[in-house]
Design a protein around this motif. Structure first.
Motif, PDB file in Angstrom:
ATOM      1  N   ILE A 318     -23.529  16.835 -27.574  1.00 28.06           N
ATOM      2  CA  ILE A 318     -22.948  15.956 -28.726  1.00 28.06           C
ATOM      3  C   ILE A 318     -22.521  15.247 -27.632  1.00 28.06           C
ATOM      4  CG2 ILE A 318     -23.070  15.435 -30.847  1.00 28.06           C
ATOM      5  CD1 ILE A 318     -25.884  17.191 -30.344  1.00 28.06           C
ATOM      6  N   ILE A 319     -22.501  13.710 -28.325  1.00 27.84           N
ATOM      7  CA  ILE A 319     -21.191  13.358 -27.854  1.00 27.84           C
ATOM      8  C   ILE A 319     -21.277  11.731 -28.769  1.00 27.84           C
ATOM      9  CG2 ILE A 319     -20.831  11.069 -25.954  1.00 27.84           C
ATOM     10  CD1 ILE A 319     -22.264  12.762 -24.224  1.00 27.84           C
ATOM     11  N   GLY A 320     -19.698  12.110 -29.316  1.00 24.94           N
ATOM     12  CA  GLY A 320     -18.935  10.742 -30.217  1.00 24.94           C
ATOM     13  C   GLY A 320     -19.102  10.093 -29.947  1.00 24.94           C
ATOM     14  N   ALA A 321     -18.540   8.966 -30.706  1.00 21.66           N
ATOM     15  CA  ALA A 321     -18.311   7.419 -30.276  1.00 21.66           C
ATOM     16  C   ALA A 321     -17.511   7.251 -29.449  1.00 21.66           C
ATOM     17  CB  ALA A 321     -17.641   6.620 -31.778  1.00 21.66           C
ATOM     18  N   ASP A 322     -15.962   8.328 -29.119  1.00 21.54           N
ATOM     19  CA  ASP A 322     -15.477   8.325 -28.022  1.00 21.54           C
ATOM     20  C   ASP A 322     -15.416   8.129 -26.584  1.00 21.54           C
ATOM     21  OD1 ASP A 322     -15.228  10.739 -28.540  1.00 21.54           O
ATOM     22  OD2 ASP A 322     -13.485  11.224 -28.700  1.00 21.54           O
ATOM     23  N   GLY A 323     -17.055   8.868 -26.469  1.00 22.50           N
ATOM     24  CA  GLY A 323     -17.669   9.113 -25.239  1.00 22.50           C
ATOM     25  C   GLY A 323     -17.590  10.333 -24.862  1.00 22.50           C
ATOM     26  N   ASN A 324     -16.460  11.228 -25.947  1.00 24.29           N
ATOM     27  CA  ASN A 324     -16.146  13.175 -25.297  1.00 24.29           C
ATOM     28  C   ASN A 324     -17.685  13.822 -26.281  1.00 24.29           C
ATOM     29  OD1 ASN A 324     -14.244  12.578 -23.577  1.00 24.29           O
ATOM     30  ND2 ASN A 324     -12.679  11.456 -25.845  1.00 24.29           N
ATOM     31  N   ASP A 325     -17.217  15.081 -25.849  1.00 18.49           N
ATOM     32  CA  ASP A 325     -18.107  15.673 -26.379  1.00 18.49           C
ATOM     33  C   ASP A 325     -17.375  16.337 -27.790  1.00 18.49           C
ATOM     34  OD1 ASP A 325     -20.515  17.395 -24.427  1.00 18.49           O
ATOM     35  OD2 ASP A 325     -19.602  15.961 -23.543  1.00 18.49           O
ATOM     36  N   VAL A 326     -18.556  16.823 -28.887  1.00 14.48           N
ATOM     37  CA  VAL A 326     -17.969  16.724 -30.586  1.00 14.48           C
ATOM     38  C   VAL A 326     -17.612  18.094 -30.256  1.00 14.48           C
ATOM     39  CG1 VAL A 326     -18.746  15.182 -31.172  1.00 14.48           C
ATOM     40  CG2 VAL A 326     -20.138  16.840 -31.555  1.00 14.48           C
ATOM     41  N   ALA A 327     -17.561  19.131 -31.151  1.00 17.53           N
ATOM     42  CA  ALA A 327     -16.992  20.513 -31.749  1.00 17.53           C
ATOM     43  C   ALA A 327     -18.079  20.822 -32.711  1.00 17.53           C
ATOM     44  CB  ALA A 327     -16.048  20.544 -31.969  1.00 17.53           C
ATOM     45  N   PRO A 328     -18.511  22.366 -32.383  1.00 16.99           N
ATOM     46  CA  PRO A 328     -19.586  22.411 -32.887  1.00 16.99           C
ATOM     47  C   PRO A 328     -19.753  21.778 -34.462  1.00 16.99           C
ATOM     48  CG  PRO A 328     -18.775  24.300 -31.517  1.00 16.99           C
ATOM     49  CD  PRO A 328     -18.329  23.192 -31.463  1.00 16.99           C
ATOM     50  N   PRO A 353     -33.237   3.118 -19.710  1.00 17.98           N
ATOM     51  CA  PRO A 353     -33.371   3.811 -20.319  1.00 17.98           C
ATOM     52  C   PRO A 353     -31.568   3.855 -20.766  1.00 17.98           C
ATOM     53  CG  PRO A 353     -33.208   5.019 -18.190  1.00 17.98           C
ATOM     54  CD  PRO A 353     -33.686   3.269 -18.032  1.00 17.98           C
ATOM     55  N   LYS A 354     -31.517   4.696 -21.937  1.00 17.92           N
ATOM     56  CA  LYS A 354     -30.021   4.428 -22.142  1.00 17.92           C
ATOM     57  C   LYS A 354     -29.502   5.306 -21.509  1.00 17.92           C
ATOM     58  CE  LYS A 354     -27.114   4.594 -26.214  1.00 17.92           C
ATOM     59  NZ  LYS A 354     -26.971   4.195 -27.626  1.00 17.92           N
ATOM     60  N   ARG A 355     -28.852   5.381 -20.477  1.00 11.29           N
ATOM     61  CA  ARG A 355     -28.213   6.452 -19.274  1.00 11.29           C
ATOM     62  C   ARG A 355     -26.880   6.074 -19.417  1.00 11.29           C
ATOM     63  NH1 ARG A 355     -31.585   6.744 -13.950  1.00 11.29           N
ATOM     64  NH2 ARG A 355     -33.533   7.737 -15.527  1.00 11.29           N
ATOM     65  N   ARG A 356     -26.114   7.862 -19.325  1.00 14.14           N
ATOM     66  CA  ARG A 356     -24.350   6.928 -18.851  1.00 14.14           C
ATOM     67  C   ARG A 356     -24.226   7.384 -17.714  1.00 14.14           C
ATOM     68  NH1 ARG A 356     -20.553  10.001 -22.376  1.00 14.14           N
ATOM     69  NH2 ARG A 356     -20.497  11.140 -20.434  1.00 14.14           N
ATOM     70  N   PRO A 357     -23.585   7.075 -16.683  1.00 17.11           N
ATOM     71  CA  PRO A 357     -23.043   6.738 -15.056  1.00 17.11           C
ATOM     72  C   PRO A 357     -23.910   8.637 -14.732  1.00 17.11           C
ATOM     73  CG  PRO A 357     -21.669   5.778 -16.361  1.00 17.11           C
ATOM     74  CD  PRO A 357     -22.680   6.863 -17.390  1.00 17.11           C
ATOM     75  N   ASP A 358     -23.150   9.380 -15.294  1.00 20.13           N
ATOM     76  CA  ASP A 358     -23.054  10.756 -14.968  1.00 20.13           C
ATOM     77  C   ASP A 358     -24.824  11.263 -15.277  1.00 20.13           C
ATOM     78  OD1 ASP A 358     -23.439  11.107 -18.406  1.00 20.13           O
ATOM     79  OD2 ASP A 358     -21.953  12.375 -17.610  1.00 20.13           O
ATOM     80  N   GLY A 359     -25.850  10.768 -15.684  1.00 17.63           N
ATOM     81  CA  GLY A 359     -27.389  10.596 -15.764  1.00 17.63           C
ATOM     82  C   GLY A 359     -27.922  11.034 -16.881  1.00 17.63           C
ATOM     83  N   TRP A 360     -26.888  11.353 -17.843  1.00 20.70           N
ATOM     84  CA  TRP A 360     -27.472  12.061 -19.059  1.00 20.70           C
ATOM     85  C   TRP A 360     -27.946  11.138 -20.146  1.00 20.70           C
ATOM     86  CZ3 TRP A 360     -26.646  16.910 -21.623  1.00 20.70           C
ATOM     87  CH2 TRP A 360     -26.380  18.128 -20.735  1.00 20.70           C
ATOM     88  N   GLU A 361     -28.676  10.971 -21.373  1.00 20.20           N
ATOM     89  CA  GLU A 361     -30.690  10.309 -21.503  1.00 20.20           C
ATOM     90  C   GLU A 361     -29.687  10.140 -22.828  1.00 20.20           C
ATOM     91  OE1 GLU A 361     -33.366   9.091 -19.851  1.00 20.20           O
ATOM     92  OE2 GLU A 361     -33.061   9.168 -17.298  1.00 20.20           O
ATOM     93  N   SER A 362     -29.930   9.086 -23.759  1.00 19.72           N
ATOM     94  CA  SER A 362     -29.919   9.366 -24.650  1.00 19.72           C
ATOM     95  C   SER A 362     -31.576   8.840 -25.306  1.00 19.72           C
ATOM     96  CB  SER A 362     -28.631   8.265 -26.475  1.00 19.72           C
ATOM     97  OG  SER A 362     -29.491   8.385 -27.166  1.00 19.72           O
ATOM     98  N   LEU A 363     -32.184   9.134 -26.797  1.00 20.50           N
ATOM     99  CA  LEU A 363     -33.396   8.441 -27.057  1.00 20.50           C
ATOM    100  C   LEU A 363     -33.314   7.816 -28.841  1.00 20.50           C
ATOM    101  CD1 LEU A 363     -35.649  11.596 -27.185  1.00 20.50           C
ATOM    102  CD2 LEU A 363     -35.827   9.710 -25.551  1.00 20.50           C
ATOM    103  N   GLY A 364     -31.625   8.037 -28.645  1.00 15.77           N
ATOM    104  CA  GLY A 364     -30.692   7.573 -29.569  1.00 15.77           C
ATOM    105  C   GLY A 364     -31.142   8.106 -30.880  1.00 15.77           C
ATOM    106  N   ASP A 365     -30.789   8.947 -30.893  1.00 12.52           N
ATOM    107  CA  ASP A 365     -31.019  10.123 -32.138  1.00 12.52           C
ATOM    108  C   ASP A 365     -29.356  10.050 -32.496  1.00 12.52           C
ATOM    109  OD1 ASP A 365     -33.729  10.260 -33.052  1.00 12.52           O
ATOM    110  OD2 ASP A 365     -34.155  11.805 -31.453  1.00 12.52           O
ATOM    111  N   ILE A 366     -29.166  10.998 -32.949  1.00 12.93           N
ATOM    112  CA  ILE A 366     -27.550  11.293 -34.198  1.00 12.93           C
ATOM    113  C   ILE A 366     -28.090  13.456 -33.974  1.00 12.93           C
ATOM    114  CG2 ILE A 366     -26.850   9.606 -34.149  1.00 12.93           C
ATOM    115  CD1 ILE A 366     -25.898   9.934 -37.018  1.00 12.93           C
ATOM    116  N   GLY A 367     -27.191  13.611 -34.427  1.00 15.61           N
ATOM    117  CA  GLY A 367     -26.867  14.847 -34.541  1.00 15.61           C
ATOM    118  C   GLY A 367     -26.213  16.467 -34.107  1.00 15.61           C
ATOM    119  N   LYS A 368     -26.157  17.249 -34.956  1.00 13.35           N
ATOM    120  CA  LYS A 368     -25.491  18.404 -34.741  1.00 13.35           C
ATOM    121  C   LYS A 368     -25.305  19.674 -33.894  1.00 13.35           C
ATOM    122  CE  LYS A 368     -25.246  19.726 -39.488  1.00 13.35           C
ATOM    123  NZ  LYS A 368     -24.275  19.302 -40.891  1.00 13.35           N
TER     124      LYS A 368
END
Length: 505
Positions: A318-328, A353-368
């Protein structure tokens, strides 16, 4: 043992009593031998129209036995099937066909203007029904997505067209099971699960069109063990009178899956109480297969609202708007990465695809994620309503509004607002005889202990037609843009203002 998907009908025809039914739609049935012979005739007819190994064939057929004769015929040609709604308007169909460039279109509307096509009532008379040997298709299916936004894409599944006769079928489908398909075969889940039931030697009972009571009747009549619904179907079943819903023997059911759309928690609780938590399962994931989560009803009762934990074939962040992983406990965008690396399960035609340089991809959903790694969905980023700086998620509002006893379904969109940027608009599906304004007037009180006041809809619209397809999908972007255009042009449509909503601000 790995065999071509093309050979599945022959495999079971040779190992089953001759009268064993493989597929039934109403009184129209196919034995394994009939499926094999019919698919062989169609494959030769397709080859005569120019279909070659490696080609794509678009199938625009309604649910029925002919659909499965066609899909197996495509594999017998060494080609890849793409299933389209036969009711696609000309513009959408043209956009998809321009990307796919199939060598043949089977069915579909007459105004699709496909260069090479066969009508939906085509009969392969005069062609041999003897077995066929062809190369295995590199991609077993190519499904479409994104048509509701005007930007269609085709998702090529990297699994080749082979089936393992000794492997366990997916999602707990028992081998040789009686399976019900209530959903349209032009959507990914019904297409996959119906064929996997057949790959596992089961009997598939299909519905030409979903009907709540008929689904229950078929489960009883055919001792169905496994079924996949979408929440819309489950809501329609639950809305039946108690005497009707409880009149059918559903004891044969081992698993009821649901997927493809958000499930209101109150409705899930009803089904768990009705059939038992050990029978109710949910899946979250995309056609792309970058990742998925599955949760049983037993787990869900301890993590209400969750869609489960990540499958062991992939990873989740789960990645926040700043590009970093968010806390649980904090929300962000959901990203997946298959264990075998980015791009191993699919690729697109017509999109990137919506793919980051490190290969991680998003379907456009948000969650926690909670502390135990269970995922809770918010909404798609594109669907979020931004009202006065506050993020409002349509799925949350829809779940609360749909709990109202007079509301059959609900779609929430954000409409332009001069003060807040956007306002929350709810489109209600009501029975034609229901007093729409009375329902709207009761909403503020009904939602008072379900939603924060700023999330309450500010306007409503009542329709008596279905808002969601039988697949559970909704064309939210189209609905939103259509209404925004009407407002911009001062064109009237039946707005029902909430008479108590204004006091919330």
């Amino acid at each position: 043992m790995l065999i071509p998907m093309a050979d599945v009908p022959l495999w079971y025809a040779e190992r089953s009593p001759r009268d064993t039914i493989a597929i039934a739609h109403g009184s129209d049935t196919l034995t394994w031998e009939q499926l094999e012979r019919g698919a062989n005739r169609r494959a030769r007819a397709f080859a005569a129209k120019g279909v070659k190994p490696g080609d794509f064939v678009a199938i625009g057929l309604p649910n029925g036995n002919a659909f499965f004769e066609t899909s197996f015929a495509v594999w017998k040609c060494g080609a890849t099937p793409t299933s389209l709604s036969w009711r696609l308007p000309r513009g959408e169909a043209a956009a998809v066909l321009d990307i796919l460039r199939p060598s043949l279109v089977v069915g579909g509307e007459t105004d699709w203007n496909a260069p090479v096509s066969l009508p939906s009532d085509f009969a392969p008379d005069g062609f041999s029904d003897e077995p066929i040997t062809a190369p295995v298709a590199r991609y077993w299916k190519a499904m479409t997505s994104g048509g509701s936004t005007g930007r269609p894409k085709v998702i090529l599944d990297h699994q080749p067209a082979v089936s393992d006769t000794s492997a366990e079928p997916p999602l707990g489908i028992p081998r040789g099971a009686s399976v019900l398909n209530p959903g349209p075969l032009y959507h990914n889940a019904p297409f996959i699960l119906s064929h996997h039931a057949l790959f596992a030697g089961g009997r598939l009972t299909g519905m030409v069109k979903f009907d709540a009571e008929e689904a229950l009747r078929l489960i009883e009549a055919h001792r169905v063990q496994w079924v996949n619904f979408v929440p819309t179907m489950m809501h329609r079943i639950w809305s039946l009178p108690d005497a009707v819903r409880n009149a059918y023997d559903l004891s044969s059911l081992k698993i009821v899956f649901h997927m493809a759309a958000p499930m209101p928690p109150w409705l899930k609780e009803k089904w768990i109480a009705w059939l038992g938590p050990e029978k109710i399962y949910e899946l979250y994931g995309g056609t792309e297969r970058q990742g998925r989560c599955v949760i049983s009803g037993i787990e869900w009762l301890h993590h209400k609202g969750s869609v489960g934990r990540i499958d062991d074939t992939c990873k989740l962040r789960i990645i926040g708007a700043d590009g970093n992983d968010v806390a649980p406990g904090e929300s962000g965008e959901i990203f997946f990465l298959p264990n075998e690396g980015a791009g191993c399960t699919y690729h697109y035609l017509g999109a990137e695809p919506k793919r980051r340089p490190d290969g991680w991809e998003s379907l456009g959903d948000i969650g926690k994620l909670d502390a135990e790694g269970y995922l809770y969905l918010g909404d798609r980023l594109a669907d979020m309503v931004l009202r006065g700086g506050a993020n409002i998620y349509p799925a949350e509002v829809e779940a609360a509004v749909t709990a109202h006893p007079d509301v059959r379904s609900c779609v929430v969109v954000g409409l332009p607002d001069p003060e807040f940027g956007q306002r929350v608009h709810a489109i209600l599906e009501l029975d034609a005889a229901t007093d729409a304004q009375a329902v709207v007037d009761s909403m503020a009180e009904f939602l008072s202990d379900r939603l924060s006041r700023y999330k309450h809809p500010e306007s409503y619209e009542a329709l008596s037609v279905g808002l969601r397809e039988d697949s559970g999908k909704v064309r939210r972007t189209l609905l939103r843009d259509e209404r925004a255009a009407w407002l911009n042009e001062n064109r009237p449509f039946r707005l029902l203002p909430s008479r108590t909503r204004a006091s919330a601000d």
